[in-house]
Write an enzyme that holds these catalytic residues in place. Sequence first.
Site, mmCIF file in Angstrom:
data_model
loop_
_atom_site.group_PDB
_atom_site.id
_atom_site.type_symbol
_atom_site.label_atom_id
_atom_site.label_comp_id
_atom_site.label_asym_id
_atom_site.label_seq_id
_atom_site.Cartn_x
_atom_site.Cartn_y
_atom_site.Cartn_z
ATOM 1 N N LYS A 1 0.834 -1.207 0.000
ATOM 2 C CA LYS A 1 0.000 0.000 0.000
ATOM 3 C C LYS A 1 0.874 1.265 0.000
ATOM 4 O O LYS A 1 2.064 1.210 0.315
ATOM 5 C CB LYS A 1 -0.912 0.000 1.239
HETATM 6 C C1 PLP Z 1 -9.944 -2.020 -1.361
HETATM 7 C C2 PLP Z 1 -9.366 -2.868 -0.266
HETATM 8 N N1 PLP Z 1 -10.110 -3.112 0.828
HETATM 9 C C3 PLP Z 1 -9.634 -3.851 1.845
HETATM 10 C C4 PLP Z 1 -8.383 -4.407 1.816
HETATM 11 C C5 PLP Z 1 -7.942 -5.293 2.926
HETATM 12 O O1 PLP Z 1 -6.765 -4.898 3.554
HETATM 13 P P1 PLP Z 1 -5.776 -5.973 4.212
HETATM 14 O O2 PLP Z 1 -5.072 -6.689 3.114
HETATM 15 O O3 PLP Z 1 -4.871 -5.128 5.047
HETATM 16 O O4 PLP Z 1 -6.606 -6.887 5.041
HETATM 17 C C6 PLP Z 1 -7.564 -4.166 0.706
HETATM 18 C C7 PLP Z 1 -6.192 -4.689 0.647
HETATM 19 O O5 PLP Z 1 -5.771 -5.442 -0.149
HETATM 20 C C8 PLP Z 1 -8.070 -3.393 -0.370
HETATM 21 O O6 PLP Z 1 -7.346 -3.156 -1.467
#
Ligand code: PLP
Length: 407
Positions: free
Chosen positions: A196
């Site tokens: 990210k």
């Molecule tokens: C749009 C979106 N929502 C939620 C998430 C979930 O985050 P995490 O991977 O930290 O659980 C991501 C990450 O990949 C994402 O791109």
Amino acid sequence: MKIPLFDLTRQYDELREEVLQKIDEALSSGRVILGEAVRELEKNIAELVEVKHAIGVANGSDALLIAVAALGIGPGDYVITTPYTFFATVSCITRNGATPLFADIDPVTYNIDLDKVEEILRTHPERERIKAFIPVHLFGQAIDLERLEEIKVKYGIKIIEDCAQSIGANWKYSDGTVKMTGSIGDISTFSFFPTKNLGGYGDGGMIATDNDEIAAFCRSYRVHGSPVKYIHDMIGINSRLDELQAIVLNIKLRHLEEYQKRRREIAEKYAEHFERAGLGSGVSGLVSEEKDVKKPGQTLYPIPHIHDCYYPHVFHQYVVRFEGFSREERDRLRDHLASRGIGTSIYYPMGLHQQKCFEYLGVPTGSLPETEKACEETLALPIFPEMTDEEIEYVVEKIGEFVKNER
Ligand SMILES: Cc1ncc(COP(=O)(O)O)c(C=O)c1O
């Protein structure tokens, strides 16, 4: 040349000394869970997003799961969202027992189409059961926050902004006010997954809100629903943010501004090279996400005209559309690039309504055409702050080779 889609190591080379020193200090002090660094990061993120509270959690998926629970959404409730997103945006709804309602996307920005959202809100036969809307600022591009606020008020629904990909992106209102993504929802959620724009060296996430009650709920829910140790008011989950990740994130946060600037610069250079190579929209069927998009009250592109403090797009991903390509052709292009050392990705290969686990929702293929088209025609190209100008040029050159000779 070897150009990965994303490279964590180049950035680490620059931060190594500071990261290792701060981690050593933490390990020597013995405080590794929900300590000082987590509190500092929570304060920093609340300031950045311009809200009162930020609550660190284990990852962005948990942040969403907790956010839906915090709004009291459960069985019998509907939540509107996009089918063109990462899985967690939708699983947070179903894991809380509620049902997602999908609105199709805008073919230019790939964000949810707010006209379609309003159509659902106006015409759904069980309108009163629609409790919330989860917009995703996809690929780092802010959705029209002004309109989101209007929808929130007009239809009286709750909004959870999924800002996993959009930290630091903002939106200019018609009166000139600039607001951050994450600041207008009842709750907003963030991910610090390593790739990210603000990424740790492991998992991490954050919930942000202006609402004191929601903040208290989330703080308790992330530690098994226990506001006081071993006293449980509700059944929460274990979703603590790791102190070591918070240390890394506090360090990287100080560089976020320069990272965002470089991402925008890279996007701009991609667009210039595509244009110069005759690959601009319409010529060889290549349509960049950055094609002249004019929205009322704002010019998204070309980027240099955007005022410095105004970042409607932080280019978490640089996604291009190969208009008219079949899925097979797009995949061959991907192989062509891979064989020349270029990493790419497909965000996303299918709409969430087409996933096996969501078949029970009964949303047939063909019913969300813009989403399904984007799944076939788009490709995410390498973008990360340490990418060099030569690498950008090389990627465009290799795409040109394919479009002109091998398609
Ligand atoms: C749009 C979106 N929502 C939620 C998430 C979930 O985050 P995490 O991977 O930290 O659980 C991501 C990450 O990949 C994402 O791109």
